[in-house]
Scaffold this active site. Structure first.
Site, PDB file in Angstrom:
ATOM      1  N   HIS A 184       0.813  -1.211   0.000  1.00 25.18           N
ATOM      2  CA  HIS A 184       0.000   0.000   0.000  1.00 25.18           C
ATOM      3  C   HIS A 184       0.846   1.261   0.000  1.00 25.18           C
ATOM      4  O   HIS A 184       0.509   2.254  -0.648  1.00 25.18           O
ATOM      5  CB  HIS A 184      -0.925   0.023   1.225  1.00 25.18           C
ATOM      6  CG  HIS A 184      -1.713   1.286   1.338  1.00 25.18           C
ATOM      7  ND1 HIS A 184      -1.245   2.408   1.972  1.00 25.18           N
ATOM      8  CD2 HIS A 184      -2.915   1.628   0.846  1.00 25.18           C
ATOM      9  CE1 HIS A 184      -2.135   3.386   1.882  1.00 25.18           C
ATOM     10  NE2 HIS A 184      -3.155   2.929   1.205  1.00 25.18           N
ATOM     11  N   CYS A 185       1.968   1.230   0.693  1.00 27.95           N
ATOM     12  CA  CYS A 185       2.662   2.482   1.006  1.00 27.95           C
ATOM     13  C   CYS A 185       3.373   3.127  -0.179  1.00 27.95           C
ATOM     14  O   CYS A 185       3.072   4.250  -0.575  1.00 27.95           O
ATOM     15  CB  CYS A 185       3.656   2.241   2.137  1.00 27.95           C
ATOM     16  SG  CYS A 185       2.881   1.828   3.706  1.00 27.95           S
ATOM     17  N   ILE A 186       4.367   2.439  -0.739  1.00 26.70           N
ATOM     18  CA  ILE A 186       5.265   3.108  -1.677  1.00 26.70           C
ATOM     19  C   ILE A 186       4.621   3.439  -3.019  1.00 26.70           C
ATOM     20  O   ILE A 186       4.869   4.507  -3.575  1.00 26.70           O
ATOM     21  CB  ILE A 186       6.558   2.288  -1.892  1.00 26.70           C
ATOM     22  CG1 ILE A 186       7.106   1.836  -0.548  1.00 26.70           C
ATOM     23  CG2 ILE A 186       7.610   3.110  -2.604  1.00 26.70           C
ATOM     24  CD1 ILE A 186       8.346   0.988  -0.658  1.00 26.70           C
TER      25      ILE A 186
END
Length: 447
Positions: free
Chosen positions: A277-279
């Site tokens: 999800h983050c990068i």
């Protein structure tokens, strides 16, 4: 003592005595570990989720998150410290509510805060004086004050006076056995002095270290900074990979040598694209918000372009290798994708570049299958719904020998790398997994 001070003091006392009932909204990769951490710290926790399958699994003591073993989940359930429900009207029972819902992008790569907004509208129905609401979902600076607070105040209650608002970004790392929620330092911030004290008190009671910052905007920026840092550095090595390939230099050898320097260097590694999800998502939250301030983010946007282009580069590399080495067109080839998860040794396909690789291969007419020991079937996803239902194939020698080529997209430890190198005519290795294990063969190509 003012009413605000009285309410804050009551909640602080309940938190310190662990009498406060904790609500966690969203029992996914962030919410369920947080719920377990708060429960094991001695709080009673009520978990909320719209997915009835998750509630059923929890009631049966069955975890669907790697970071939460079945034994831990069952123990907290049996001790009657943790309960799960889809009845959002029970939010009014909670003293502290942590929001752990998705913050994806729209098709136009703009922030989609619908999950946050809808959750706040649910909270409004039962919001009462003295509650603390904390957002954990990653988002752009200003979300807590500009999006959440106005929605919550439609209840007629005033933030900072009747209820308290905070932000504490999640820092989960699926598959990382060195850290768990309780041992990862927690950045915390509140909307005002009273809220700041309450947020610090709550997280200080469930994790080892809290890191207070001056405002919710700062806390929101901290999370984005962490992920932008990773995205930009991964883009750098992805671009260096392309440059060094033209020069006949192995980027992996370069990185392995460079990381021996004990100062001034931190290794990042290239790959087939970004996952999790983050990068792949979070940097775009910042680039979108920066437009409001007429401030370009060329560096971050360029990094996004480089990383987004990696799956297409891998497919082009495969097509070239098929033509030169086997004399076959990609459109007439059977291709096996090894690894559907975005990261090794986890059953997590969020934003996995393997899904994009599969889509690109299908678009070019290839016959495509995948093998992943952690993912038996492709679930429904927002962007790749048309791939739903495809099942992992066998990775036995007699099965994989029927493929013309394989793309090693995720370097799971469970793969039999020797067998793959021996039985698949062409392997495009995007993770340097074969060389790292001392396996060499004419049919292995790095990409």
């Amino acid at each position: 003592m003012s009413q605000q001070q009285e309410k804050a003091a009551e909640l602080l006392s309940a938190i310190e005595a662990k009498r406060a009932l904790i609500g966690v909204i969203g029992l996914g990769y962030v919410g369920l570990p947080l719920a377990m951490t708060a429960s094991r710290a001695g709080f009673t926790v009520l978990g909320f989720d719209v997915d009835p399958d998750k509630i059923t699994a929890i009631d049966a003591g069955r975890s669907y998150i790697d970071a939460v073993p079945d034994a831990v989940l069952s123990s907290e359930r049996q001790a009657q410290r943790f309960f799960a429900t889809s009845q959002f009207e029970r939010l009014g029972e909670c003293d502290v509510i942590a929001i752990c819902v998705p913050t994806p992008l729209t098709r136009h790569r703009e922030p989609d805060l619908s999950f946050v907004s809808n959750t706040c509208q649910q909270i409004v129905r039962t919001l009462r004086r003295g509650q603390l609401i904390v957002l954990e979902s990653t988002t752009y600076p200003g979300t807590t004050e500009e999006v959440m607070k106005p929605i919550l105040e439609t209840s007629g209650l005033v933030g900072g006076q009747d209820f308290f608002l905070g932000y504490s970004p999640e820092r989960e790392d699926p598959g990382n056995r060195d850290f768990e929620t309780s041992t990862i330092p927690k950045v915390v911030a509140g909307d005002g002095e009273a809220a700041s004290a309450l947020v610090s008190a709550f997280y200080g009671a469930v994790v080892k270290t809290v890191v207070p910052v001056s405002s919710t905007r700062t806390a929101e920026a901290v999370k984005l900074t962490e992920n932008v840092f990773r995205a930009v550095n991964i883009a750098l090595v992805n671009e260096l990979k392309l440059v060094y390939e033209r020069m006949g230099i192995d980027i992996w050898e370069v990185i392995n040598a460079a990381k021996t320097k004990p100062f001034g260097y931190m290794p990042f590694y290239p790959g087939p694209g970004l996952g999790g999800h983050c990068i792949p998502i979070d940097p775009f939250y910042l680039t979108w918000k920066s437009r409001e301030y007429d401030q370009p983010t060329r560096f971050i946007e360029l990094a996004g372009e480089i990383n987004t282009a990696m799956p297409r580069y891998v497919v082009d590399r495969l097509a070239e290798a098929l033509d030169r080495r086997l004399g076959k067109a990609l459109s007439r080839s059977r291709i096996l994708i090894l690894g559907l998860a975005y990261k090794k040794n986890v059953p997590d396909i969020r934003e996995s570049p393997s899904l994009r690789l599969m889509e690109l291969l299908l678009e070019r007419g290839a016959d495509v299958a995948y093998h992943d020991p952690f993912i038996a079937e492709v679930p429904r996803t927002r962007e790749y719904g048309h791939l739903k239902g495809r099942r992992s194939v066998s990775c036995q020698p007699d099965e994989i020998s029927g493929f013309d080529a394989a793309i090693l997209a995720t370097d799971h430890d469970a793969f039999d790398y020797q067998a793959i190198a021996r039985h698949v005519p062409l392997v495009v290795d995007t993770r340097n997994a074969f060389a790292a294990r001392g396996i060499t063969a004419d049919g292995i190509v790095k990409a």
